[in-house]
Design an enzyme around this catalytic site. Sequence first.
Site, PDB file in Angstrom:
ATOM      1  N   GLU A 130       0.808  -1.234   0.000  1.00 10.73           N
ATOM      2  CA  GLU A 130       0.000   0.000   0.000  1.00 10.73           C
ATOM      3  C   GLU A 130       0.837   1.279   0.000  1.00 10.73           C
ATOM      4  OE1 GLU A 130      -2.725  -0.653   3.274  1.00 10.73           O
ATOM      5  OE2 GLU A 130      -3.545  -2.442   2.361  1.00 10.73           O
ATOM      6  N   ASN A 170       2.084  -5.099  -3.152  1.00  9.80           N
ATOM      7  CA  ASN A 170       0.676  -5.414  -2.892  1.00  9.80           C
ATOM      8  C   ASN A 170      -0.113  -4.136  -2.613  1.00  9.80           C
ATOM      9  OD1 ASN A 170      -1.353  -7.521  -2.242  1.00  9.80           O
ATOM     10  ND2 ASN A 170      -1.190  -6.807  -0.126  1.00  9.80           N
ATOM     11  N   HIS A 206     -10.567  -6.281  -2.347  1.00 16.16           N
ATOM     12  CA  HIS A 206     -11.643  -6.152  -1.349  1.00 16.16           C
ATOM     13  C   HIS A 206     -12.811  -5.480  -2.064  1.00 16.16           C
ATOM     14  CE1 HIS A 206      -9.142  -7.267   2.027  1.00 16.16           C
ATOM     15  NE2 HIS A 206      -8.222  -6.393   1.661  1.00 16.16           N
ATOM     16  N   GLU A 235      -6.268 -10.673  -1.349  1.00 16.10           N
ATOM     17  CA  GLU A 235      -7.117 -10.432  -0.172  1.00 16.10           C
ATOM     18  C   GLU A 235      -8.592 -10.401  -0.559  1.00 16.10           C
ATOM     19  OE1 GLU A 235      -5.699  -7.053   2.161  1.00 16.10           O
ATOM     20  OE2 GLU A 235      -3.610  -7.538   1.727  1.00 16.10           O
ATOM     21  N   ASP A 237     -12.388 -10.582  -0.842  1.00 13.31           N
ATOM     22  CA  ASP A 237     -13.647 -10.745  -0.108  1.00 13.31           C
ATOM     23  C   ASP A 237     -14.699  -9.870  -0.771  1.00 13.31           C
ATOM     24  OD1 ASP A 237     -12.555  -8.361   0.890  1.00 13.31           O
ATOM     25  OD2 ASP A 237     -12.316  -9.102   2.931  1.00 13.31           O
TER      26      ASP A 237
HETATM   27  O1  9MR Z   1      -7.667  -7.973   8.394  1.00 16.81           O
HETATM   28  C1  9MR Z   1      -6.663  -7.252   9.061  1.00 16.81           C
HETATM   29  C2  9MR Z   1      -7.176  -6.766  10.406  1.00 16.81           C
HETATM   30  O2  9MR Z   1      -7.395  -7.878  11.260  1.00 16.81           O
HETATM   31  C3  9MR Z   1      -6.164  -5.819  11.032  1.00 16.81           C
HETATM   32  O3  9MR Z   1      -6.712  -5.268  12.226  1.00 16.81           O
HETATM   33  C4  9MR Z   1      -5.815  -4.707  10.061  1.00 16.81           C
HETATM   34  C5  9MR Z   1      -4.771  -3.770  10.622  1.00 16.81           C
HETATM   35  O4  9MR Z   1      -3.539  -4.363  10.680  1.00 16.81           O
HETATM   36  O5  9MR Z   1      -5.317  -5.266   8.855  1.00 16.81           O
HETATM   37  C6  9MR Z   1      -6.262  -6.061   8.203  1.00 16.81           C
HETATM   38  O6  9MR Z   1      -5.704  -6.555   6.991  1.00 16.81           O
HETATM   39  C7  9MR Z   1      -5.401  -5.581   6.010  1.00 16.81           C
HETATM   40  C8  9MR Z   1      -4.180  -6.064   5.262  1.00 16.81           C
HETATM   41  O7  9MR Z   1      -3.129  -6.318   6.154  1.00 16.81           O
HETATM   42  C9  9MR Z   1      -3.739  -5.068   4.207  1.00 16.81           C
HETATM   43  N1  9MR Z   1      -4.837  -4.758   3.310  1.00 16.81           N
HETATM   44  C10 9MR Z   1      -6.091  -4.365   3.940  1.00 16.81           C
HETATM   45  C11 9MR Z   1      -6.506  -5.425   4.962  1.00 16.81           C
HETATM   46  C12 9MR Z   1      -7.868  -5.083   5.554  1.00 16.81           C
HETATM   47  O8  9MR Z   1      -7.825  -3.894   6.273  1.00 16.81           O
END
Ligand code: 9MR
Length: 312
Positions: A130, A170, A206, A235, A237
């Site tokens: 990101e 990513n 997402h 990722e 969903d």
């Molecule tokens: O799903 C993840 C959530 O449990 C965490 O609290 C959050 C913060 O670290 O990150 C979420 O996963 C993210 C991923 O690492 C990067 N892309 C977006 C995902 C959803 O927010």
Amino acid sequence: MRTLRDAAADADVHIGAAVDVESLRTNTDYRETVAREFDAVTAENAMKWGPLADGESGYDFAAADDIVDFAARHDMYVRGHTLVWHRMYPEWVRPWARSDTEMRRLLSDHIHTVAGRYRGRVDAWDVVNEAVDDDGGLRENAWLNALGPEYIDRAFEHAAAVSDADLFYNDYGADGLSAKADEVYDLVSDLVAREVPVDGVGLQLHVFDDVVPPADVAANVERLTDLGLDVHITELDVGIGEAVADRDEQAEYYYDVVSAAVDAGVDTVVTWGVDDGQSWLPARGFGDAPLLFDEEFRRKPAHGAVLDALGE
Ligand code: 9MR
């Protein structure tokens, strides 16, 4: 009954899920579902810098090791997530209190420590996550402040020095055709042109406020693979609400987008979680029941849809 992992093996792709280490340790249904249905895993949080090194006393690899060991026992492909991110690094990093030289060293130490430890056991790393801002350009973060744009090059070089995994950039919102997807394309084209060791791009996918047209995903995947890069859906969903109205529409979209992505050359598809009982999307008000299994680990229509998409 045919599983996702059977279908993926026949299609010569990987189908994975992001996993939560506590559930893997304590919930039998969860563990059995992951082992039976998937042949790839990503640690949803356990390999992020914060969870790995929250205390001042150094790294604690117990959770990440459990996931990697589970994957090895079940012959699974492992996506490591993630080495460099603007979120979820330990509080002790305190970027504002460090010199640029210290930040440069920290970046190097962290990547050497983590990617080095899992050499041979993690198959693909999300090296940088990101880094592109939603409004264009590179996102303001501690690494950009300290090292400038070259932090991205350095991250990939450090990872390449200690890891034999495929190294990925990513991002989210860069899945189909959009201004942000163009920015990501330009970023990775530039890395490739300068021979920075990047091997692939992770499209998070997402889906909650609007569907991303599957044809746009395919077009984006094709232009990225034309650069010689591998493309994973990292990722996936699909929240029920604004984007899709119910479980049947959700299944239809899963079918369309997974077929389009795999046809266009994606060889690994990972859903961001296992069951609807545990997902970041509903918790954030971004749509409901986004995954392939319901909270009782029953297969949803979306499961059959992905099975069909992989089966063709
Ligand atoms: O799903 C993840 C959530 O449990 C965490 O609290 C959050 C913060 O670290 O990150 C979420 O996963 C993210 C991923 O690492 C990067 N892309 C977006 C995902 C959803 O927010």
